[in-house]
Design a protein around this motif. Structure first.
Motif, short mmCIF file in Angstrom:
data_model
loop_
_atom_site.label_atom_id
_atom_site.label_comp_id
_atom_site.label_asym_id
_atom_site.label_seq_id
_atom_site.Cartn_x
_atom_site.Cartn_y
_atom_site.Cartn_z
N ASP A 1 1.15 -1.02 0.15
CA ASP A 1 -0.04 0.00 0.10
C ASP A 1 1.27 0.90 0.30
O ASP A 1 0.35 2.32 -0.51
N GLY B 1 -11.25 -10.08 4.95
CA GLY B 1 -10.65 -10.93 4.17
C GLY B 1 -10.59 -12.19 4.12
O GLY B 1 -9.79 -12.40 5.80
N ARG C 1 -4.25 -15.37 1.98
CA ARG C 1 -3.20 -16.08 2.53
C ARG C 1 -3.20 -16.01 4.00
O ARG C 1 -3.26 -17.44 5.12
N HIS D 1 -15.69 -11.98 4.34
CA HIS D 1 -16.53 -10.85 3.53
C HIS D 1 -14.57 -10.22 2.56
O HIS D 1 -14.09 -10.21 3.52
N THR D 2 -15.37 -10.87 1.29
CA THR D 2 -14.07 -10.52 0.60
C THR D 2 -14.98 -9.82 -0.41
O THR D 2 -16.15 -10.07 -0.57
N ARG D 3 -14.14 -9.36 -1.72
CA ARG D 3 -15.18 -9.24 -2.86
C ARG D 3 -15.92 -10.22 -3.59
O ARG D 3 -16.39 -9.84 -4.12
N ALA E 1 -6.32 -6.27 2.32
CA ALA E 1 -5.13 -5.38 1.71
C ALA E 1 -4.92 -3.78 2.62
O ALA E 1 -6.38 -4.02 2.23
N GLY E 2 -4.20 -2.95 2.17
CA GLY E 2 -4.40 -2.37 3.12
C GLY E 2 -4.67 -0.75 1.33
O GLY E 2 -5.16 -1.67 0.24
N GLY F 1 -8.56 1.01 -1.99
CA GLY F 1 -9.46 0.14 -2.04
C GLY F 1 -10.34 -0.49 -0.99
O GLY F 1 -11.09 -0.87 -0.52
N THR F 2 -9.49 0.18 0.29
CA THR F 2 -9.44 -1.07 1.33
C THR F 2 -10.33 0.77 2.83
O THR F 2 -10.74 0.56 3.69
N VAL G 1 -5.26 -6.18 12.01
CA VAL G 1 -3.95 -6.81 11.69
C VAL G 1 -3.39 -6.03 10.64
O VAL G 1 -2.38 -6.61 9.51
N HIS H 1 2.76 -2.54 15.59
CA HIS H 1 2.83 -3.11 14.02
C HIS H 1 3.88 -4.10 14.57
O HIS H 1 4.75 -3.87 13.95
N ALA I 1 2.76 -7.84 14.64
CA ALA I 1 2.55 -8.94 13.61
C ALA I 1 3.59 -9.94 13.46
O ALA I 1 3.69 -10.95 13.44
#
Ligand code: NAP
Ligand code: 8YV
Length: 314
Positions: free
Chosen positions: A78, A150, A153, A172-174, A203-204, A207-208, A229, A278, A280
Motif C-alpha cells: 500500500d 479478508g 493468505r 467477507h471479500t469482494r 490489503a490496505g 480500495g479498502t 492486523v 505493529h 504481527a
C-alpha cells in the motif's frame, strides 16, 4: 561490475550487512544531503530495497532511470504504486506467506487478550487491586462466531487457527472463494451483525480505506469485538474511538493505526482496548525469513531474470 542498490526502507541491520557484501549498497537516509546525492548518482541504481511500512514514492522511482527491480521487506504493497513501477518494466518483489503464521498468531493473541481482558487484568494485579476487588468477567472465545474481513493468505491461516477453538467462521471479500469450508458474506455489515469477533486482514490502500466504518461498528454491536492486523487505514479510527468510548462495541485489539507510530491518546485511555506497535510479523524466525526473501528475490532477479515472489499486477 557490482550492482548499485539503493535502500530507502527500514531494514534489519543483518539484512543490510548481507546486502552490503553483495551489492554496492547506499542507504539514502545516511547521506548528508539525500537530494544532492540523488542529483549526482540517481542514474547508477538498478535495484532498490524498501520495507512495506515505508514503501517508495513514484516520484523517487521516476528519478531512477536505470531501475530494474524493487525488493520490499513485507507483504503490504500500500505504500508504493505497483502498477506505475510495473508499467515502467520494473519488477516488484515482496515477502508473502513466510509471515502468515506469526500474523495469525498475533491476531489470535489480540482476540483472546481483549475478550478475556488479559492486559487489563495484568494492570489490575500490578496496581495491587486484587485484594480489594474482583476483576470483571470476560467473553468466552471457544465456540464464538468469527467474522473475517479478508480471506487471503493470512486470513486463511487465522481461520484455520480458529478451528482449534471450535469457532464458527464466515468471511467477507469482494470475490467469494471456492473450496473453502467457510460461508462467504457479500455484505460487510451483515457479517459484522452476525459476528462476535470481526478480524480485519484485507490489503490496505485506497480500495479498502475506511471499509470498517461506523455502520459496520454499529452492526458489530455492544457485545462485539474488532481486531485489526491489516492496516490502520482500513478502519475509520475516529469512528472506532467513538464506538469504544460509548460502548457501542465491546472492545478492540489493534496492531495497526492510521498514523503510525502515533496512537491517539483517546485509545490509550480506554481499558477495553489492546494496543500493539505493529509487531504481527516481528519474531526472530519470521523476520529472518522475510530478510532471506528480500535477498533471494534480488539474487534470483539478477541471476535468472525472475523474482521468487513477484507482486501481482494490481
Ligand atoms: P492477500 O493474500 O492478498 O489477501 C488480501 C485479502 O484482502 C483477500 O482476501 C482480498 O479478497 C481481500 N480484500 C482486498 N480488498 C478488499 C475489499 N475492498 N473488500 C474486502 N476484501 C478485500 O494478502 P495477505 O498476505 O493475506 O496480507 C493481507 C494484508 O495484511 C497485507 O496487505 C498487509 O497490509 C497486512 N499485513 C499486516 C501485517 C502486520 O504486521 N500487522 C503483517 C503482514 C501483513 P478480494 O480480493 O476477493 O476482495
Ligand atoms: C512489517 C507488514 O511490519 O508485511 C507487512 O505488510 O506490515 C509487516 O510485516 C513490515 O513489513 C515492516 O515494514
Amino acid at each position: 561490475m557490482t550492482i548499485a542498490l539503493l535502500n530507502v526502507g527500514k531494514l534489519p541491520p543483518a539484512l543490510l550487512a548481507r546486502l552490503g557484501q553483495t551489492y554496492a549498497l547506499t542507504t539514502l537516509a545516511d547521506e548528508a544531503d539525500p537530494a544532492q546525492f540523488l542529483a549526482d548518482h540517481a542514474g547508477r541504481f538498478t535495484a532498490l530495497v524498501t520495507s512495506a511500512a515505508v514503501g517508495v514514492s513514484s516520484a523517487l522511482v521516476e528519478r531512477l532511470p536505470q531501475l530494474k527491480v524493487i525488493s520490499s521487506f513485507g507483504v503490504g504493497l500500500d505504500k508504493m504504486d505497483v502498477a506505475h513501477a510495473q508499467a515502467r518494466g520494473i519488477a516488484v518483489g515482496y515477502t508473502p506467506d513466510v509471515l502468515n503464521d506469526c500474523v495469525a498468531d498475533i491476531a489470535f493473541g489480540l482476540l483472546i487478550d481483549v475478550a478475556r481482558g488479559m492486559g487489563a487484568a495484568d494492570r489490575f494485579v500490578r496496581a495491587g487491586r486484587w485484594p480489594q476487588s474482583v476483576f470483571p468477567l470476560g467473553r468466552k472465545v471457544s465456540g464464538a462466531r468469527l467474522g473475517m474481513v479478508g480471506m487471503g493468505r493470512i486470513g486463511r491461516t487465522i481461520a484455520k487457527r480458529s478451528q482449534g477453538f471450535e469457532m464458527d467462521v464466515r468471511y467477507h471479500t469482494r470475490t467469494p472463494l471456492s473450496g473453502l469450508p467457510w460461508q462467504h458474506e457479500p455484505a460487510l455489515t451483515e457479517l459484522a451483525r452476525w459476528a462476535d469477533f470481526l478480524v480485519v486482514i484485507t490489503a490496505g490502500g485506497a480500495g479498502t480505506r475506511h471499509l470498517v466504518n461506523s455502520a459496520v461498528l454499529d452492526a458489530l454491536g455492544p457485545d462485539g469485538f474488532l481486531i485489526n492486523v491489516a492496516r490502520g487505514s482500513v478502519v475509520d479510527e475516529t469512528a472506532l474511538i467513538a464506538a469504544l468510548q460509548t460502548q457501542r462495541i465491546a472492545g478492540a485489539g489493534l496492531d495497526v493505526f492510521a498514523d503510525e507510530p502515533h496512537v491517539p491518546q483517546a485509545l490509550m485511555q480506554l481499558d477495553n482496548v489492546v494496543l500493539l506497535p505493529h509487531i504481527a510479523s516481528a519474531t526472530r524466525e519470521t523476520r529472518q525469513a522475510m530478510a532471506d526473501r528480500v535477498f533471494d528475490n534480488l539474487q534470483a532477479f539478477f541471476a535468472e531474470g525472475r523474482l521468487l515472489s513477484a507482486a501481482p499486477a494490481p
